[in-house]
Design a protein around this motif. Sequence first.
Motif, PDB file in Angstrom:
ATOM      1  N   ALA A  93       0.836  -1.207   0.000  1.00  8.01           N
ATOM      2  CA  ALA A  93       0.000   0.000   0.000  1.00  8.01           C
ATOM      3  C   ALA A  93       0.866   1.250   0.000  1.00  8.01           C
ATOM      4  CB  ALA A  93      -0.929  -0.006   1.214  1.00  8.01           C
ATOM      5  N   VAL A  94       1.935   1.251   0.798  1.00  7.20           N
ATOM      6  CA  VAL A  94       2.848   2.400   0.832  1.00  7.20           C
ATOM      7  C   VAL A  94       3.533   2.567  -0.518  1.00  7.20           C
ATOM      8  CG1 VAL A  94       5.004   3.252   1.817  1.00  7.20           C
ATOM      9  CG2 VAL A  94       3.216   2.375   3.321  1.00  7.20           C
ATOM     10  N   VAL A  95       3.971   1.461  -1.121  1.00 10.05           N
ATOM     11  CA  VAL A  95       4.633   1.540  -2.424  1.00 10.05           C
ATOM     12  C   VAL A  95       3.686   2.095  -3.474  1.00 10.05           C
ATOM     13  CG1 VAL A  95       5.648   0.177  -4.293  1.00 10.05           C
ATOM     14  CG2 VAL A  95       6.265  -0.307  -1.921  1.00 10.05           C
ATOM     15  N   ALA A  96       2.446   1.618  -3.486  1.00 11.86           N
ATOM     16  CA  ALA A  96       1.465   2.105  -4.455  1.00 11.86           C
ATOM     17  C   ALA A  96       1.212   3.595  -4.276  1.00 11.86           C
ATOM     18  CB  ALA A  96       0.158   1.323  -4.319  1.00 11.86           C
ATOM     19  N   CYS A  97       1.020   4.029  -3.033  1.00 16.94           N
ATOM     20  CA  CYS A  97       0.750   5.447  -2.778  1.00 16.94           C
ATOM     21  C   CYS A  97       1.944   6.313  -3.152  1.00 16.94           C
ATOM     22  CB  CYS A  97       0.372   5.652  -1.315  1.00 16.94           C
ATOM     23  SG  CYS A  97      -1.221   4.935  -0.857  1.00 16.94           S
ATOM     24  N   ALA A  98       3.146   5.851  -2.830  1.00 18.04           N
ATOM     25  CA  ALA A  98       4.343   6.621  -3.169  1.00 18.04           C
ATOM     26  C   ALA A  98       4.446   6.802  -4.677  1.00 18.04           C
ATOM     27  CB  ALA A  98       5.585   5.930  -2.616  1.00 18.04           C
ATOM     28  N   ALA A  99       4.167   5.745  -5.442  1.00 22.58           N
ATOM     29  CA  ALA A  99       4.235   5.844  -6.897  1.00 22.58           C
ATOM     30  C   ALA A  99       3.149   6.759  -7.445  1.00 22.58           C
ATOM     31  CB  ALA A  99       4.118   4.446  -7.513  1.00 22.58           C
ATOM     32  N   ILE A 100       1.962   6.676  -6.876  1.00 20.23           N
ATOM     33  CA  ILE A 100       0.824   7.461  -7.374  1.00 20.23           C
ATOM     34  C   ILE A 100       1.058   8.958  -7.198  1.00 20.23           C
ATOM     35  CG2 ILE A 100      -1.592   8.028  -6.802  1.00 20.23           C
ATOM     36  CD1 ILE A 100      -1.990   4.967  -6.433  1.00 20.23           C
ATOM     37  N   PHE A 101       1.809   9.344  -6.191  1.00 18.92           N
ATOM     38  CA  PHE A 101       2.029  10.767  -5.942  1.00 18.92           C
ATOM     39  C   PHE A 101       3.332  11.290  -6.562  1.00 18.92           C
ATOM     40  CE2 PHE A 101      -1.311  10.067  -2.872  1.00 18.92           C
ATOM     41  CZ  PHE A 101      -2.005  11.265  -2.901  1.00 18.92           C
ATOM     42  N   THR A 102       3.952  10.519  -7.434  1.00 21.14           N
ATOM     43  CA  THR A 102       5.148  11.010  -8.112  1.00 21.14           C
ATOM     44  C   THR A 102       4.778  11.913  -9.287  1.00 21.14           C
ATOM     45  OG1 THR A 102       5.248   9.089  -9.586  1.00 21.14           O
ATOM     46  CG2 THR A 102       6.481   8.952  -7.504  1.00 21.14           C
ATOM     47  N   ALA A 103       5.745  12.732  -9.687  1.00 19.57           N
ATOM     48  CA  ALA A 103       5.537  13.600 -10.851  1.00 19.57           C
ATOM     49  C   ALA A 103       5.371  12.782 -12.128  1.00 19.57           C
ATOM     50  CB  ALA A 103       6.721  14.563 -10.993  1.00 19.57           C
ATOM     51  N   ASP A 104       6.091  11.669 -12.229  1.00 17.69           N
ATOM     52  CA  ASP A 104       5.998  10.819 -13.410  1.00 17.69           C
ATOM     53  C   ASP A 104       4.591  10.258 -13.575  1.00 17.69           C
ATOM     54  OD1 ASP A 104       7.064   9.180 -15.633  1.00 17.69           O
ATOM     55  OD2 ASP A 104       6.740   7.518 -14.266  1.00 17.69           O
ATOM     56  N   PHE A 105       3.995   9.790 -12.498  1.00 15.35           N
ATOM     57  CA  PHE A 105       2.634   9.263 -12.545  1.00 15.35           C
ATOM     58  C   PHE A 105       1.653  10.349 -12.980  1.00 15.35           C
ATOM     59  CE2 PHE A 105      -1.485   8.116 -10.827  1.00 15.35           C
ATOM     60  CZ  PHE A 105      -1.562   6.747 -11.014  1.00 15.35           C
TER      61      PHE A 105
END
Length: 286
Positions: A93-105
Amino acid sequence: MAAWIARGAWVLVAIVGGAAIDGALADRSDAVRWVAGVGCWMLWGIVMAALALPAVRSLTIARVGAPLSLVVAVVAAVAGAPALDLALLAVPAVVACAAIFTADFGRVFVQASSYGDEERLPLRFPVAAGSAAVVMWVIWAPALLLGPILIAAKNPIGGGILTLLAAAGIVLLVPKWHRLSRRWLVLVPAGLVVHDPVVLADTLMVRTNQLAGMRLAPADTEAADLTGPASGFAIEVQASETVTTVFAFTPQEPNGRAIHMTGFLISPSRPGEALRTAAARGIPVS
């Protein structure tokens, strides 16, 4: 890459994270287990659909919905779920959230909704608006998750109040959060567009023949600040003639505030990419 990391991690939330929820609900009534199970699967499915279909609306859904998994993990921990099961839920869940809030995403999902020959570059959140959004989400999220469970646990008053608050948040807050996803610098053949419903009352268009150049803003710039303000590096757009924009309506200025300027600041989430893209389109970059 961030989008695929988010998708993979979110799949793991369902595959290995469900044991924490089962463990937390083992001693609860059938009604509580049923409501919690249906609610968690609905959350997972809605976010998974958003991750699978890139768009601006999907960006908002993912950024509002995915962090609810962290609240689920906290509730499961309080309810006594085993530590290993909690880790199997919390880590993906932490990994998914971290990726979702990146500039690339954000870039991938914003660009997916573009029209024709345009490049949409997300803008960073204004500090005040972004902070307010986080505070309101932290208040809203527990109400959304706990309200139905309290009703199922035969606490209709407390559960009803929380459910009403959660429903009000969906109606009143989600549109405000979606506005944060609709803040872009847009490079088009005709010039440059600043689409920012949070800071500006209307879209700002600067034609190619009005653009004198773009650069990283120096510390002593006197350009008008259209960033919100936002933290981090800003880009200064220089115009060859005066352009006019209107700041968004506020209770103090219900008609907005018009300004005339020959230079202004914006805050792309990736300033370097914004300058490279502008240069590739023939805009002078220094």
